[in-house]
Motif scaffolding. Structure first.
Motif, PDB file in Angstrom:
ATOM      1  N   LEU A 139      57.145  15.923  -2.187  1.00 54.45           N
ATOM      2  CA  LEU A 139      56.744  17.201  -1.597  1.00 54.45           C
ATOM      3  C   LEU A 139      57.954  18.114  -1.500  1.00 54.45           C
ATOM      4  O   LEU A 139      59.083  17.667  -1.473  1.00 54.45           O
ATOM      5  CB  LEU A 139      56.180  16.973  -0.197  1.00 54.45           C
ATOM      6  CG  LEU A 139      54.819  16.298  -0.111  1.00 54.45           C
ATOM      7  CD1 LEU A 139      54.454  16.096   1.341  1.00 54.45           C
ATOM      8  CD2 LEU A 139      53.757  17.138  -0.793  1.00 54.45           C
ATOM      9  N   SER A 140      57.672  19.393  -1.387  1.00 53.08           N
ATOM     10  CA  SER A 140      58.751  20.359  -1.287  1.00 53.08           C
ATOM     11  C   SER A 140      59.387  20.290   0.092  1.00 53.08           C
ATOM     12  O   SER A 140      58.713  20.042   1.084  1.00 53.08           O
ATOM     13  CB  SER A 140      58.154  21.747  -1.526  1.00 53.08           C
ATOM     14  OG  SER A 140      59.172  22.671  -1.715  1.00 53.08           O
ATOM     15  N   ASP A 141      60.701  20.530   0.143  1.00 48.15           N
ATOM     16  CA  ASP A 141      61.380  20.593   1.438  1.00 48.15           C
ATOM     17  C   ASP A 141      60.946  21.848   2.159  1.00 48.15           C
ATOM     18  O   ASP A 141      60.658  22.866   1.529  1.00 48.15           O
ATOM     19  CB  ASP A 141      62.907  20.696   1.230  1.00 48.15           C
ATOM     20  CG  ASP A 141      63.506  19.384   0.778  1.00 48.15           C
ATOM     21  OD1 ASP A 141      64.679  19.407   0.370  1.00 48.15           O
ATOM     22  OD2 ASP A 141      62.806  18.356   0.817  1.00 48.15           O
ATOM     23  N   THR A 142      60.969  21.797   3.463  1.00 43.50           N
ATOM     24  CA  THR A 142      60.761  23.018   4.217  1.00 43.50           C
ATOM     25  C   THR A 142      61.465  22.893   5.552  1.00 43.50           C
ATOM     26  O   THR A 142      61.829  21.797   5.969  1.00 43.50           O
ATOM     27  CB  THR A 142      59.253  23.322   4.399  1.00 43.50           C
ATOM     28  OG1 THR A 142      59.095  24.623   4.946  1.00 43.50           O
ATOM     29  CG2 THR A 142      58.601  22.327   5.327  1.00 43.50           C
ATOM     30  N   ALA A 156      56.591  20.004   3.116  1.00 42.33           N
ATOM     31  CA  ALA A 156      55.543  21.017   3.194  1.00 42.33           C
ATOM     32  C   ALA A 156      54.283  20.483   2.547  1.00 42.33           C
ATOM     33  O   ALA A 156      54.303  20.025   1.409  1.00 42.33           O
ATOM     34  CB  ALA A 156      56.002  22.272   2.462  1.00 42.33           C
TER      35      ALA A 156
END
Lengths: 267, 283
Positions: A139-142, A156
């Protein structure tokens, strides 16, 4: 053609046998994993599958012969050819954003079913030795916090925010968390960003091969400034049929916590 | 009777001088013995410069004590010497202005805690990792592995940027797209690239700013955030991804343009075709 045998155990997290000189090809949702057993070593290769092409059930195939392209090799001489793929939850909190904004009016309660991708631990041999732990879907970092100076790094996630458990699609690589939100304050609560404290949850598997966590309850207090999180100590629905697969990564020791409102519900 | 007085006075003086002489010799002997002892004790513990410095301090310190008591024997008043020492101190004070300033600046720097050992700071043109914050200076290691000493005074007086203070960092990309492009489409392409990149943070949301109508292109600023440790990986990754995405969408990043006009913007440029054969040349 190499000979292969297909077996798909309903509970795919159980142990499988791989003979020497064979490889196990697994497809768990959006991850394709190949675990080969050579002489005194184990090889590992992984690749991602687009989420649209992910299958509803995990599948495993034993193929004779080892593949040439491997990502990593692990030296381990042992007699047992047992392979265990243990699922675990994500290592950071997951920030869930519903695809459409959801407003919870004053005094109302809603239960949402949110899914987060799992991590797989590849263990071999008897006693089991951990080779690698990898996410099924990166998953993308946020960043989740009151400002760019304070907060924490999370993953995210996007969700359809379904209320009906029957609508949930079968996806072996995602664990479902029933999240109940009570809005006790006078003003409506916009659910745009919710930080789900995944490292505090334990993972359960049911008889159909689906993965669940305990139910989490978020209550917005009357004054509206604080919100409390309550994590059930064990899974609620069909508790006796579910097996506890993994312990929480972090243990707070308490089931209920109160945090500032904007640490749970972003704006 | 006067002769008796004179002779006893001389006797006193001689005795005093004798005692003073003994003291000085004793002082010399003890001082050198102690300094040698100091060297033996400190051989393993401190560096050579420090050893020598300490030895000298011990030697001259002890010697000074003995000389002072010898002088007292001889009848000299110490007050005069103290007065001279006072003047010397003022002179030393003026000379060591910079050192004192550095010392005090060092104390304030440590107290302020704007950076610590291990942080990466930028002072003027120098960027490096802080190795130590000493009494007079701060030692840095630059990224190309050079050792830099920055006096504390300079740090207090000038702007110091601590790159490792906050956990996330913003990358500002300045690009230009051709005038014929649709700005909304460019924005969508850029946002899709940021969304697909896992190192680029979803929150804070990537920033798209149309900065202006440039000479050759539409100037755009696209800012994305990443965890500080991933900054370099993001910088390299996202720029090549943007280039690929632009190529796929057919968005042009133009070269600098210059338009030529033959006096009037609408009139065509006059051209005369010359015969290829070069004229005959002498010499």
């Amino acid at each position: 053609m190499t000979k292969s045998s297909t077996k798909t155990p309903v509970s795919w997290w159980e142990a499988q046998e791989v003979g020497s000189g064979q490889r196990l090809e697994c497809r768990v949702g959006s991850l394709a994993l190949t675990i080969g057993r050579g002489k005194d070593e184990w090889t590992l290769a992984s690749s991602g599958i687009a989420e649209e092409d992910a299958e509803a059930k995990a599948s495993f195939r034993i193929v004779k012969g080892l593949s040439e392209e491997v990502d990593e090799r692990f030296v381990h001489s042992g007699h047992s050819g047992q392979v265990l793929l243990s699922p675990r939850l994500a290592d950071r909190p997951v920030v869930i954003r519903p695809r459409q904004p959801v407003f919870l009016l004053s005094g109302q309660t809603i239960t949402l079913y949110l899914s987060t991708p799992i991590w797989l631990q590849v263990q071999v041999g008897d006693p089991a030795v951990l080779l690698k732990e990898l996410p099924v879907l990166r998953l993308s970092d946020t960043w989740f916090g009151p400002s760019t100076r304070e907060g924490e790094l999370c993953y995210a996630g996007r969700t359809q925010a379904r209320h009906d458990p029957a609508e949930l699609p079968d996806r072996p690589h995602r664990a479902i968390t029933p999240l109940t939100i009570h809005n006790k304050a006078a003003s409506p609560l916009p659910l745009e960003k919710i930080s789900l404290p995944v490292p505090l949850l334990a993972l359960y598997g049911d008889q159909q091969g689906k993965l669940w966590t305990q139910a989490v309850t978020l209550t917005r207090q009357e004054q509206g400034e604080m919100a409390s999180i309550q994590i059930d100590s064990k899974a609620s629905d069909g508790g006796s049929e579910w097996t506890r697969l993994a312990e929480p990564r972090q243990d707070t020791g308490r089931s209920g916590m109160t945090r500032a409102f904007d640490l749970l519900f972003g704006h | 009777m006067i002769q008796d007085l004179l002779s006893s006075f001389q006797y006193e003086t001689l005795m005093a001088m004798f005692r003073a002489g003994i003291l000085v010799i004793l002082g010399l002997f003890l001082a050198s013995l102690t300094s040698r002892l100091t060297r033996r004790l400190l051989q393993q513990r401190v560096s050579i410069q420090m050893q020598q410095l300490l030895r000298r301090i011990v030697f001259y310190g002890l010697l000074a004590l003995f000389i002072a008591s010898a002088m007292r024997e001889l009848g000299f008043s110490l007050a005069v010497i103290m007065g001279a020492a006072g003047v010397l101190t003022v002179a030393l004070g003026f000379a060591s202005q910079t050192t004192a300033s550095n010392l005090i600046s060092g104390l304030f720097l440590i107290g302020e805690r704007s950076f610590e050992i291990g942080d990466i700071i930028r002072v003027g043109d120098t960027t490096g990792e802080v190795l130590s914050i000493d009494a007079l200076s701060v030692k840095l290691r630059t990224f190309d592995n050079l050792f830099v000493r920055i006096p504390n005074e300079t740090l207090i007086k000038s702007e110091v940027t601590t790159l490792t203070r906050f956990p996330i960092r913003r990358l500002d990309l300045h690009l230009g797209v051709a005038y014929k492009e649709d700005i909304n489409q460019v924005r969508e392409v850029l946002m899709a690239v940021a969304d697909a990149n896992t190192l680029c943070l979803d929150e804070p949301v990537p920033l798209f700013i149309f900065t202006g109508f440039g000479d050759s292109a539409l100037e755009i600023q696209f800012s994305v955030w990443a965890k500080r440790e991933n900054f370099l990986a993001l910088r390299n990754g996202i720029t090549s991804e943007i280039k690929d995405a632009f190529d796929q969408a057919g968005i042009e990043i133009p070269f600098p343009h210059r338009s030529l006009y033959a006096g009037e913007a609408t009139k065509p440029f006059p051209i005369r075709i010359v015969d290829h054969a070069p004229p005959e040349q002498d010499s």
